[in-house]
Motif scaffolding. Structure first.
Motif, mmCIF file in Angstrom:
data_model
loop_
_atom_site.group_PDB
_atom_site.id
_atom_site.type_symbol
_atom_site.label_atom_id
_atom_site.label_comp_id
_atom_site.label_asym_id
_atom_site.label_seq_id
_atom_site.Cartn_x
_atom_site.Cartn_y
_atom_site.Cartn_z
ATOM 1 N N THR A 1 36.645 -23.642 -11.418
ATOM 2 C CA THR A 1 36.988 -22.748 -12.529
ATOM 3 C C THR A 1 35.860 -22.639 -13.559
ATOM 4 O OG1 THR A 1 38.051 -24.527 -13.773
ATOM 5 C CG2 THR A 1 39.446 -23.232 -12.284
ATOM 6 N N GLU A 2 34.849 -23.490 -13.461
ATOM 7 C CA GLU A 2 33.727 -23.495 -14.411
ATOM 8 C C GLU A 2 32.560 -22.662 -13.861
ATOM 9 O OE1 GLU A 2 33.499 -27.545 -16.666
ATOM 10 O OE2 GLU A 2 33.921 -27.975 -14.545
ATOM 11 N N ASP B 1 34.091 -28.154 -11.742
ATOM 12 C CA ASP B 1 35.296 -27.600 -11.132
ATOM 13 C C ASP B 1 35.043 -26.139 -10.776
ATOM 14 O OD1 ASP B 1 38.186 -26.177 -11.709
ATOM 15 O OD2 ASP B 1 38.373 -28.201 -10.869
#
Length: 108
Positions: free
Chosen positions: A35-36, A33
């Motif tokens: 966000t990672e 993702d």
């Protein structure tokens, strides 16, 4: 993968190595993702260490400043969607300094 195309902001890499970096970033975004960012950076760095030799560093995020020294021909800064990715190779040890004597400093 994020929609849209990668936009290269700054690079001194050969076109083939640039394409490796962009392809790897796209693959990382298929696996993780957005966000990672740490996992994305780890994935890109480890692959470049394996395929292009040790000493690669990767920074991924939406907002960061940098001032780095890198081996000539071993720097790319690009964006994909909201993410910015900086990949560069520093000097690993003194033996590498003999192989890569020209270092450049970039403020990205």
């Amino acid at each position: 993968m994020l929609e849209g195309k990668a936009i290269v902001g700054e690079t001194d890499m050969l076109q083939t190595v640039q394409q490796d970096a962009l392809h790897l970033a796209a693959k990382a975004l298929d696996l993780f993702d957005v966000t990672e960012s740490t996992e994305i950076a780890r994935f890109i760095k480890k692959d470049f260490d394996k395929t292009h030799g040790p000493g690669w560093q990767c920074i991924v995020g939406t907002d960061f400043g940098s001032f780095v020294t890198h081996c000539h021909g071993c720097f790319i800064y690009f964006g994909i969607g909201s993410l910015s990715i900086m990949l560069f190779r520093g000097v690993v040890n003194q033996a590498d300094e003999a192989k890569f004597p020209i270092l450049e400093t970039v403020n990205a």
